[in-house]
Design a protein around this motif. Structure first.
Motif, mmCIF file in Angstrom:
data_model
loop_
_atom_site.group_PDB
_atom_site.id
_atom_site.type_symbol
_atom_site.label_atom_id
_atom_site.label_comp_id
_atom_site.label_asym_id
_atom_site.label_seq_id
_atom_site.Cartn_x
_atom_site.Cartn_y
_atom_site.Cartn_z
ATOM 1 N N MET B 892 -201.597 32.271 -51.165
ATOM 2 C CA MET B 892 -201.676 32.533 -49.868
ATOM 3 C C MET B 892 -200.796 33.930 -49.625
ATOM 4 O O MET B 892 -200.670 34.467 -48.828
ATOM 5 C CB MET B 892 -202.032 31.272 -48.934
ATOM 6 N N GLU B 893 -199.704 33.957 -50.625
ATOM 7 C CA GLU B 893 -198.666 34.667 -49.951
ATOM 8 C C GLU B 893 -199.570 36.574 -49.912
ATOM 9 O O GLU B 893 -199.193 37.466 -49.315
ATOM 10 C CB GLU B 893 -198.308 35.340 -51.422
ATOM 11 N N TYR B 895 -202.503 36.839 -48.078
ATOM 12 C CA TYR B 895 -202.430 37.199 -46.286
ATOM 13 C C TYR B 895 -202.208 37.127 -46.097
ATOM 14 O O TYR B 895 -202.161 37.410 -44.856
ATOM 15 C CB TYR B 895 -203.950 35.709 -47.179
ATOM 16 N N ARG B 896 -200.329 37.289 -46.529
ATOM 17 C CA ARG B 896 -199.574 37.007 -45.119
ATOM 18 C C ARG B 896 -199.643 37.807 -44.176
ATOM 19 O O ARG B 896 -199.566 37.547 -42.625
ATOM 20 C CB ARG B 896 -197.905 36.037 -45.714
ATOM 21 N N ASP B 897 -199.036 39.280 -45.118
ATOM 22 C CA ASP B 897 -199.039 40.063 -43.491
ATOM 23 C C ASP B 897 -200.235 40.518 -42.783
ATOM 24 O O ASP B 897 -199.454 40.495 -42.063
ATOM 25 C CB ASP B 897 -198.410 41.725 -44.486
ATOM 26 N N THR B 900 -199.749 37.703 -40.391
ATOM 27 C CA THR B 900 -199.018 37.900 -39.355
ATOM 28 C C THR B 900 -198.939 38.322 -38.467
ATOM 29 O O THR B 900 -198.604 38.204 -37.317
ATOM 30 C CB THR B 900 -196.929 37.844 -40.529
ATOM 31 N N ASP B 906 -197.178 30.225 -41.264
ATOM 32 C CA ASP B 906 -197.700 29.515 -42.101
ATOM 33 C C ASP B 906 -197.602 28.086 -41.802
ATOM 34 O O ASP B 906 -196.845 27.535 -40.504
ATOM 35 C CB ASP B 906 -196.647 29.895 -43.726
ATOM 36 N N TYR B 921 -204.565 28.491 -38.095
ATOM 37 C CA TYR B 921 -203.985 28.039 -39.303
ATOM 38 C C TYR B 921 -204.887 28.463 -40.642
ATOM 39 O O TYR B 921 -206.367 28.475 -40.342
ATOM 40 C CB TYR B 921 -203.217 26.934 -39.631
ATOM 41 N N ASP B 944 -200.394 26.173 -47.671
ATOM 42 C CA ASP B 944 -199.768 27.729 -48.825
ATOM 43 C C ASP B 944 -197.814 27.732 -49.382
ATOM 44 O O ASP B 944 -197.792 26.966 -49.946
ATOM 45 C CB ASP B 944 -199.461 28.335 -47.004
ATOM 46 N N GLU B 945 -197.684 28.617 -49.125
ATOM 47 C CA GLU B 945 -196.624 28.919 -50.182
ATOM 48 C C GLU B 945 -194.993 28.559 -49.486
ATOM 49 O O GLU B 945 -194.665 28.236 -49.984
ATOM 50 C CB GLU B 945 -195.717 30.371 -49.931
ATOM 51 N N SER B 946 -194.996 28.042 -48.494
ATOM 52 C CA SER B 946 -194.218 27.704 -47.080
ATOM 53 C C SER B 946 -194.257 25.877 -47.652
ATOM 54 O O SER B 946 -193.740 25.075 -47.003
ATOM 55 C CB SER B 946 -194.847 27.840 -45.807
#
Lengths: 517, 1010
Positions: B892-893, B895-897, B900, B906, B921, B944-946
């Motif tokens: 998922m990282e 796609y994070r930008d 956001t 997240d 989400y 996701d990463e969090s």
């Protein structure tokens, strides 16, 4: 367009055939499956199926779990062959040299000189596309210079692509993704993993590094760039039955004269087949009559033959079967070709005392005289119902004489009762039944007349001969189709004949089913 | 006029007999038959069921089997215990030498085991071969079914009988209890022969004359020889054997010279007590031990306990982690012997639940063994007791509606596509095919073929299909097990299985030892080993510090990925509400998220009472002592039983029957019969009908799955240990969990991501650093990191790297792996220390693989190629493709930008949103669940990463997005935040594939529907 070659590609022909055969499926998710099994893989999808989230390679059952409205079916190879033949014919309207590819729906066409007939290369390509469209199929067309490269472009293209030069062709082909070219899965996966996804990327690799890494198929693709091999188009020539039409002038109803004319035509047709090493497997004779009626006959010899006399003889027997309604004005003679086996070509065939071929010839004569259904034989079948225990089937060869296997140790040694069956079983009334049986057998036959035979608790039937037992033999079953329940008995008639009768427990009636030989 | 059927095959003559043994017994009783033989084909699979039913009805039963010999069939009947043993041994021999499902013995072998047996022979050639051995116990079996081919065969048989002087006895080969079962018998025959009805021909019987007949019908059929019918009674009278005659003795353990088994048991128990209670054995404990030992002696169960002790000792010697579960945890003796790990007195567990004089049933001890080494224990049992004295218990595979639909449909010739549709609309555990399912599948239920399908499916449901093997149940005998029941080879190598299942074993009161595999114990063992090696910490299950507040705090947060039994989405949601503070809370936590308490509506009342939001009241004063431990709410299975006794006046026998019926998981109808008994009695006693209904709902729920308290306690102990390890030794815990896969609820990638979020350093697979298993590496700063082992490279067979490797070519020539394996390693990035770019490594592997057969100097200097290096995102994707996880990042990282920028939070951000607020989400699907207790609601867990986000998807929302919901690996959802007691869910109103995904990524499918 001198030296030009074209490739026509009807993409996913199987799917196109499926939707053509099931027009109502066009508006619903539909898929082509490899086999009629729930776990068969989907091999092609229509747009509705794709947008519903299905993908090629899924199992049919799993796809149905996801999309319950999915329509899925197979398309037989024969059907695909038929469509390929149709498309070949259609494409022959734009060029006489059409070569169907190993991949169904792909055709390589010699387009040399065709542009002049069609106001330019693009116009010709468009007419080729229209030719396919006229049969209800969509296709892309690539017109180029090297058949392999052109084929690659066509496999990827949607529409018409016309390249101007060999260099232009290579440039266009460089963008063709390797996945469009039907490479072995393993080779393609290996190239994909390395980021080599197009023909252009493959052509950029040093030639000597390719073969040992990815195999001969990929090495061959790599070699296209060098254009070192010329592969001419090998057109598919249609093979049709040899045919001749005889005008009977004036119209005639004399069979001898008509057959004489047929004989002459047959000589010509048979010699034409002989030139390709073939013989006649069937003769189709169509007589057009003055009253606009037609008499059609199909006559098969015992084996493929070039013996015109034999064919005429069989035709004579067939025509003798019935009279013509009016005079014959035209006779069409068609001979169906078949390869002649080596045995038939032998000069000195070994003569046996019992010549099976003579039998086959005789059978062919009977068949010609009385129709195909006249020659049958009984084949034993695995079933409990007497009438289902055998079936009549066409007799087309002489069965070999075989030695019956020795009986099992615990098998009964008596010769089984041989019964001549009455088909269908004849209903008999209880009074008829009584009349059939002499008094002496009344004890054995008593149960017939009582519905509660099984409940008879008297032990007076002391005879130990099983055949004299009061119990019938019972056949029941077929409940999945129609219920059958029969009690079979043997009965001795007044004239001494041993009869085989049964009581139909469902219909509650008696029937005579056979007579013991 | 009397007649006894002597050749009767039940449904346990697999795919031949069309009636359950019970139905045959009941029909025999109805027809007034004085006795009935059960003679299944080459087996005694159905005799216990017949025996139990016959005993209840007072129907006389004769036991035997139809035995296949090299000279034809023989029906052998046991006249005595000795004969029964002979029959079992004969069948064992026949099964031993044949492929599964078949048996063959020689006539000589039958003759050698003639003692105590009576032979009825329908085959003429076999008669003379058995004459001398059987003497006057040999009969010619004349079977009549009104078939045309029978009279001449019978004539032959009678001739042979005359020659050997064997009397003729009348019979029919009974295949069903009533003639209306003929269609089912035809269907079974077709299934067995792999044909359809229309092509079956003579493979099905020609008529319906294989039913049980009355005496009058038999006399009519043998009107020419009534004496043959009379003889059936003579034969029946000679067969004086019943399964009640089996006096089972558990193997006496080899005890030291001068010791009795009971004395030895006392000694090892007391020694164990001193170890268990190092501060001294209290009077209460001592008294309990004495009480238990006295009862064990009285019931002569000492051998059984010593056997369990011996197995546990073997595990201890071999370093195999094991722990008893189930009702054994109620026993102080088991605790002292080391069989169980929970102190029953400390937990106030009831010994009588385990063993009672009144119940007089053998104790049931289930031993969980680390799954990786369970086979060692199984083979030890075989070795110690011998294959004649030890065999595994069978598991009878039965038809359910879905499997019945498929088999019956095939036989009826229904097209596969239609059949598949009907089967897919039928539930896995349905017992019948309903009309709605057929309509949903688009077929006409009124069409003849589908009417037949429905009727036959109903008849076939619950019929035995074939024999399988119980996961770990052993039958051990003092005498050879083969003298008790036939033993046959199992499909699995080196396993043998008896012809009875666990219900049969229970019904006969035989002892069973259950050796079950448990992945969590493998992980715990591995974790202790790692801690010993890397942290110099020597711990065991028994020495892990108890009552650790940090551990309970972690549990109360629902931070339990990887923690045994409490890691599921439902458990994670429950933990913050229940907030376990001590071990007993954990016991309740383990037991409460089960269909029993959920279906009974007991969860919320318990939570409210625990939080003091609702007073603790009891529906009747009598039930207070039953429910006081759980605040007036029944949670454990034994509470339901005791409620039945206290509130519904169940006798101990009835309560025990209730327990058995709850345990007979998914056996149709057995629990339902308690409804009419239980609810009115409770209401009559003044208990509110609503409570009574809920208690019964819970009984139904326990029929699905429910825990007794002792069982929950055993599991809670493992749950606590794994939680403690996760909390205090996360590196070793992760490493151990990765090595113990597959197990538990989550994939390795989720375990890794969770550990990384907890600060655990992870290192990628590398042939110069990894072993086959995962390992711990200590960094320069002294911290530990988990190095993933090459076992995680997809498609790789076991091999142990021997670094250092200088180059890929050096590796390839040393390791001698296939090209495919080399490619897999390269794709998974395992050559990272040799070639930095993965595509270059792959290019090298393709070149090296082609040169492997050549000498080293054959290396050609190839021109360099230019390959596009992988981007970081592609690297993570390749990690997932090649090893199902990545230590380099979360998918998922990448796609994070973008997310956001789109304003999509997240997982951590979702948890911060207010209750009731709207949420959007995107996350990776790691779990989908649709529990049977959730009325069609589907639960998703996205990651996701969090962290995690839990989704609640109502039935209609899921139906509207079914394809995406079922298949997408990455999901975009919109919905509303729902937060209860700190637990956050998103109640979803739309699901979609994220629009930013490339088509290939969107097509990637998730495979985690639980």
């Amino acid at each position: 367009m001198s030296g030009r070659v074209a490739c026509v590609c009807a993409h996913e022909l199987g799917m196109q055939v499926l939707l053509r055969d099931h027009p109502s499926w066009r508006d619903a998710p539909a898929a082509l499956v490899a086999e009629d099994r729930p776990d068969a893989h989907l091999t092609a999808l229509n747009a509705h199926a794709v947008s519903a989230g299905l993908s090629v390679g899924m199992r049919c059952g799993a796809a149905r779990n996801l999309v319950s409205t999915l329509r899925a079916a197979t398309v037989s190879e024969a059907r695909v062959r038929e469509v390929v033949a149709t498309l070949s014919d259609a494409l022959r309207r734009v060029s006489p040299k059409v070569e169907p590819d190993a991949v169904a729906g792909v055709f390589v066409i010699d387009a040399a000189g065709m542009g002049r007939l069609h106001r330019g290369a693009r116009a010709w390509a468009l007419s080729a596309r229209r030719a396919v469209a006229s049969q209800g199929f969509a296709a892309s067309v690539a017109l180029g210079f090297d058949r392999r490269v052109t084929r690659a472009i066509a496999l990827h293209a949607r529409g018409v692509v016309v390249t101007r030069s060999a260099l232009d062709e290579l440039a266009v082909a460089g963008d063709v993704p390797l996945r469009a070219l039907g490479l072995p899965v393993r080779s393609r996966a290996a190239l994909d993993a390395l980021g080599i996804e197009t023909l252009g990327a493959l052509w950029a690799l040093p030639p000597e590094t390719v073969r040992h890494r990815f195999g001969p198929e990929v090495a061959e693709l790599r070699a296209w760039a060098s254009r070192d091999v010329e592969l001419p188009v090998q057109p598919d020539t249609p093979r049709e039955p040899a045919r001749a039409v005889i005008e009977v002038e004036p119209p005639d109803d004399d069979q001898a004269r008509i057959l004489f004319a047929v004989r002459g035509a047959l000589h010509l047709l048979v010699s034409r087949l002989a030139s390709t090493g073939e013989a006649v497997s069937a003769l189709r004779l169509t007589l057009s009559l003055e009253d606009r009626g037609r008499a059609e006959h199909r006559i098969e010899p015992a084996a493929p033959t070039r013996d015109v006399a034999l064919l005429v003889d069989l035709a004579r027997l067939r025509l003798a079967e019935g009279a013509l309604s009016s005079r014959v004005r035209e006779a069409e003679v068609i001979v169906e070709p078949a390869p002649l086996r080596g045995e038939q070509l032998a000069l000195f065939a070994h003569e046996r005392l019992r010549d099976p071929r003579a039998v086959a010839r005789a059978v062919a004569r009977v068949r010609a005289a009385f129709g195909d259904a006249a020659v049958t034989r009984a084949r034993l079948r695995d079933a409990h119902l007497p009438e289902a225990g055998f079936a009549w089937e066409p007799h087309d060869f002489v069965p070999a004489t075989t030695t019956p296997p020795p009986p099992a140790l615990d098998a009964p040694s008596e010769v089984p009762l041989v019964r001549r069956l009455i088909s269908p079983p004849r209903e008999v009334s209880p009074s008829e039944l009584h009349a059939l049986s002499p008094i002496a057998h009344e004890a054995a036959l008593r149960p017939w007349l009582r519905a509660d035979a099984e409940n008879d608790t008297s032990h007076d039937a002391a005879a130990r001969d099983p055949w004299a037992s009061a119990s019938p033999s019972r056949v029941s079953g077929a409940w999945w189709a129609r219920t059958v329940e029969r009690d079979y008995y043997y009965a001795e008639a007044v004239n001494g004949a041993l009869l085989w009768v049964f009581f139909d427990r469902v219909r509650e009636r008696w029937f005579l089913h056979g007579v013991v030989d | 006029m009397r007649y006894a059927p002597l050749w009767v095959k039940s449904a346990y003559s697999f795919l031949e007999g069309a009636s359950q043994p019970e139905a045959l017994v009941e029909r025999a009783q109805e027809l007034g038959l004085p006795a009935l033989a059960i003679t299944d084909r080459d087996g005694v699979y159905g005799v216990v069921r017949a025996h139990v039913r016959a005993k209840a009805l007072g129907q006389r039963l004769i036991l035997g089997a139809q035995v296949t010999t090299d000279a034809g069939l023989a029906v052998l009947l046991a006249t005595s215990r000795e004969g029964w043993a002979s029959l079992c041994q004969l069948l064992t021999e026949g099964r031993r030498r044949c492929p599964k499902g078949e048996s063959l013995v020689t006539a000589v072998e039958v003759a050698e085991r003639a003692r105590g047996l009576l032979a009825l022979v329908p085959s003429a050639p076999l008669l003379p071969l058995l004459r001398d051995a059987f003497g006057d116990r040999l009969y010619a079996l004349a079977a009549r079914h009104l078939r045309e081919d029978e009279p001449p065969r019978e004539a032959l048989l009678r001739e042979a009988a005359l020659r050997v002087g064997a009397p003729v006895v009348a019979a029919s080969e009974v295949l069903y209890h009533h003639r209306d079962r003929k269609p089912l018998q035809d269907v079974l025959a077709c299934i067995r022969h792999g044909c359809t009805l229309s092509t079956a021909g003579r493979r099905i019987t020609p008529n319906a004359e294989h039913a049980l007949l009355t005496a009058a019908e038999m006399y009519a059929r043998f009107a020419d020889d009534p004496l043959a019918v009379e003889r059936t009674r003579e034969v029946a009278a000679r067969c004086d054997f019943s399964l009640d005659a089996i006096r089972y003795r558990y193997p006496a353990e080899r005890v030291p010279v001068g010791e009795t088994p009971q004395g030895w048991l006392r000694r090892v128990t007391l020694e164990g007590a001193r170890k268990r209670y190092p501060k001294g054995v209290s009077e209460t404990v001592a008294a309990q031990i004495e009480r238990e030992l006295a009862l064990i002696e009285e019931l002569d169960y000492g051998g059984y306990f010593l056997t369990m002790y011996e197995i546990v000792e073997f595990c201890r010697r071999e370093g195999i982690t094991c722990q008893g579960r189930g009702s054994a945890a109620n026993s102080a003796v088991c605790f002292c012997l080391g069989v169980t790990a929970v102190d029953p007195l400390g937990m106030d567990l009831l010994f009588e639940r385990f063993l009672s004089r009144e119940r007089a049933e053998p104790p049931d001890i289930d031993l969980d063994i680390e799954h990786a080494r369970r086979e060692e224990v199984i083979q030890h049992v075989y070795a110690r007791y011998g294959r004649t004295h030890a065999a595994m218990v069978a598991n009878v595979i039965r038809y359910r509606a879905r499997s019945a639909v498929r088999d019956v449909g095939k036989v009826l010739g229904i097209p596969q596509a239609e059949l598949d549709g009907v089967a897919r609309h039928t539930g896995h555990w349905d017992s019948a095919l309903d009309l709605d399912a057929m309509r949903a599948a688009g077929v006409d239920p009124e069409a003849r073929s589908f009417r037949l399908l429905r009727a036959l499916t109903a008849q076939l449901s619950d019929m035995p299909r074939h024999l399988s093997i119980h996961p770990g149940g052993f039958l051990l005998g003092y005498e050879a097990v083969t003298s008790l029941v036939p033993v046959e080879p199992a499909t699995m190598e080196n396993r043998t299985v008896i012809q009875w299942d666990k219900y049969d074993v229970d019904d006969l009161g035989l002892f069973k030892v259950d050796l079950l595999g448990l992945g969590a114990l493998t992980a715990v063992h591995r974790c202790f080993d790692l801690m010993r090696a890397h942290e110099r910490l020597d711990l065991s299950m028994a020495t892990v510090p108890t009552g650790d507040p940090d551990t309970y705090e972690m549990l109360s947060r629902g931070d339990t990925v990887g923690v045994f039994q409490v890691e599921s989405r439902a458990q994670m949601s429950m933990l913050p509400r229940l907030k376990p503070r001590d071990f007993y809370d954990l016991v309740i936590e383990v037991a409460i998220v089960r269909p029993g308490p959920i279906q009974g509506g007991m969860v919320h009342p318990y939570l409210r009472r625990r939080e003091g939001k609702e007073p603790v009241v009891y529906p009747h004063p009598d039930v207070e002592r039953v429910l006081s431990k759980t605040l007036g709410v029944p949670i454990f299975q034994e509470q339901v039983m005791r409620l039945a006794m206290v509130a519904a006046d169940y006798t101990p026998g009835e309560a025990d029957q209730l327990r058995k019926d709850m345990g007979a998981w998914r056996s149709s109808g057995r629990i339902e019969q308690h409804r009419d008994r239980m609810i009115p009695r409770m209401v009559a006693k003044g208990i509110a009908r609503d409570f009574a209904e809920r208690v019964f709902q819970q009984v139904l729920g326990f029929g699905e799955y429910g825990f007794p308290e002792s069982h929950a306690a055993s599991f809670a102990l493992i749950a606590y240990v794994t939680a403690w390890l996760k909390r205090h030794h996360p590196e070793a815990f992760l490493c151990a969990m990765l090595d113990a896969q597959p197990m538990g609820f989550y994939a390795a990638s989720t375990l890794l991501e969770d550990a990384r979020r907890h600060g655990v350093a992870t290192l990628p697979i590398d042939v110069n650093h990894s072993g086959w298993d995962c390992s711990l590496e200590r960094a320069g700063d002294g911290s530990l990191a988990v190095r993933v082992g090459v076992r995680y490279v997809s498609g790789l067979s076991r091999f142990d790297p021997s670094p250092p490797y200088r180059s890929i070519e050096h590796f390839a020539r040393t390791a001698r792996l296939s090209k495919r394996a080399l490619v897999s390693l390269a794709e998974a990035g395992a050559f990272g220390s040799l070639v930095s770019d993965r595509r270059e490594a792959l290019w090298a592997v393709h070149g090296v693989a082609a040169r492997l057969g050549l000498p080293l100097d054959a290396d050609a200097d190839e021109p360099a190629v230019s390959l596009a290096p992988l981007t970081p995102d592609e690297t993570v994707t390749w990690d997932y493709l090649g090893a199902s996880h990545s230590t380099r990042g979360h998918p998922m990282e990448r796609y994070r930008d973008h997310l956001t920028r789109e304003g999509i939070p997240d997982a951590a951000g979702i948890c911060a949103l207010p209750d009731g607020g709207r949420a959007r989400y995107v996350g990776m699907v790691i779990c989908r669940q649709r529990p049977s207790t959730a009325a069609g609601v589907t639960f998703f867990t996205l990651e996701d990463e969090s962290g995690f986000v839990n989704l609640v998807v109502w039935r209609d929302v899921f139906a509207a997005h079914a394809v995406v919901g079922r298949t997408a690996a990455l999901l975009e959802v919109t919905g509303r935040i729902q937060r209860v007691d700190g637990v956050t869910h998103v109640v979803v109103d739309a699901l979609a594939i994220p629009s930013f995904l490339a088509p290939a990524e969107a097509a990637a499918r998730s495979r985690d529907f639980h």
